[in-house]
Design a protein around this motif. Structure first.
Motif, PDB file in Angstrom:
ATOM      1  N   LYS A   2       0.292  -1.549   0.172  1.00 46.69           N
ATOM      2  CA  LYS A   2       0.274   0.089   0.354  1.00 46.69           C
ATOM      3  C   LYS A   2       0.971   1.702   0.111  1.00 46.69           C
ATOM      4  O   LYS A   2       1.979   1.291  -0.157  1.00 46.69           O
ATOM      5  N   GLU A   4       2.672   3.935   1.002  1.00 53.54           N
ATOM      6  CA  GLU A   4       2.828   4.687   3.062  1.00 53.54           C
ATOM      7  C   GLU A   4       3.582   5.139   2.940  1.00 53.54           C
ATOM      8  O   GLU A   4       4.976   5.222   2.183  1.00 53.54           O
ATOM      9  N   ASN A  51      -3.562   7.792   0.283  1.00 52.60           N
ATOM     10  CA  ASN A  51      -2.703   7.142   1.203  1.00 52.60           C
ATOM     11  C   ASN A  51      -3.637   5.937   1.447  1.00 52.60           C
ATOM     12  O   ASN A  51      -4.741   6.119   1.479  1.00 52.60           O
ATOM     13  N   GLY A  52      -2.618   5.041   1.362  1.00 51.36           N
ATOM     14  CA  GLY A  52      -2.868   3.332   2.102  1.00 51.36           C
ATOM     15  C   GLY A  52      -3.985   2.976   0.974  1.00 51.36           C
ATOM     16  O   GLY A  52      -4.170   1.785   0.316  1.00 51.36           O
ATOM     17  N   PHE A  53      -3.678   4.112  -0.977  1.00 54.88           N
ATOM     18  CA  PHE A  53      -3.935   3.391  -1.830  1.00 54.88           C
ATOM     19  C   PHE A  53      -3.234   2.055  -2.176  1.00 54.88           C
ATOM     20  O   PHE A  53      -1.939   1.620  -1.854  1.00 54.88           O
ATOM     21  N   GLU A  54      -3.506   0.973  -3.159  1.00 57.92           N
ATOM     22  CA  GLU A  54      -2.725  -0.248  -3.740  1.00 57.92           C
ATOM     23  C   GLU A  54      -2.905   0.303  -5.282  1.00 57.92           C
ATOM     24  O   GLU A  54      -3.440   1.460  -6.089  1.00 57.92           O
ATOM     25  N   GLN A  57      -5.684   1.544  -7.989  1.00 61.69           N
ATOM     26  CA  GLN A  57      -6.644   2.447  -7.750  1.00 61.69           C
ATOM     27  C   GLN A  57      -6.588   3.657  -7.589  1.00 61.69           C
ATOM     28  O   GLN A  57      -5.836   4.096  -8.080  1.00 61.69           O
TER      29      GLN A  57
END
Length: 214
Positions: A2, A4, A51-54, A57
């Motif tokens: 992810k 981060e 933030n936190g995306f994969e 996305q």
């Protein structure tokens, strides 16, 4: 993996300054913007949005001028003595012409970029507002790649390319794969217009008064 802190993230983005308006800036699909996440290279709200995306996305979001490059400020327009741009008794037109972005330094040693907006008999009028100051920013961003950063990249605070240290602006503008007129983009950290993209955080200290070229 992810998005981060201290991950190297590559994104493609489209930028408009009006909702559903014409595209102002766009990264080529094969040349995404690559940056070290969470290290202050990009606009904070831009990073917050992914933030936190994969990988794969995508998100569309709006940044107000206050969250982008601030409101336009007339105080950042200055008249610089034309002698600053003279060479051998003549105006250096290769450097100083309408629309040119010129690195300058104020009397406190702060570096900034000014855009030439008028050339008078004795002065050159320069605008030290960011080109996107006062504008709403409408982004569509897609995460293309995420990888672990090397220890050296984490230590230096930026991405290294092909084994070389690119410096704070060495990636996307050369801080990216996106360009506007005059080779300028809108993304990176220090307010360096050359090759810069439109999500980078423009640290642009206007205090001190502009005095000479850098």
């Amino acid at each position: 993996m992810k998005v981060e802190l201290n991950k190297v993230v590559s994104v493609n983005y489209i930028l408009r300054t009006e909702e559903n308006g014409p595209i102002v800036e766009q990264t080529p699909d094969d040349k995404p913007l690559e940056f070290l996440f969470g290290r202050g290279m990009l606009l904070p709200k831009f990073e917050d949005a992914i933030n936190g995306f994969e990988i794969g996305q995508e998100v569309s979001f709006h940044l107000s001028p206050e969250d982008g490059y601030g409101v336009y400020d007339d105080r950042y327009v200055a008249n610089i003595p034309i002698e600053v741009f003279m060479q051998d008794g003549k105006l250096n037109e290769m450097i100083c012409h309408i629309g040119a972005h010129i690195p300058m330094q104020d009397n406190k040693g702060n570096h900034m970029i000014g855009k030439v907006i008028a050339i008078e008999e004795k002065t050159v009028k320069m605008d030290f507002n960011h080109d996107m100051a006062g504008k709403d920013l409408y982004f569509t961003v897609k995460v293309k790649e995420i990888r672990e950063a090397s220890e050296e990249e984490i230590e230096h605070g930026h991405v290294h390319h092909e084994g070389h240290c690119g410096g704070c602006g060495g990636g996307c503008h050369g801080e990216g794969g996106c360009h506007k007129e005059d080779g300028e983009g809108c993304c990176h950290g220090d307010h360096d217009h050359e090759g810069e993209g439109c999500c980078h955080k423009g640290d642009h200290d206007h205090e001190g008064g502009c005095c000479h070229k850098h």
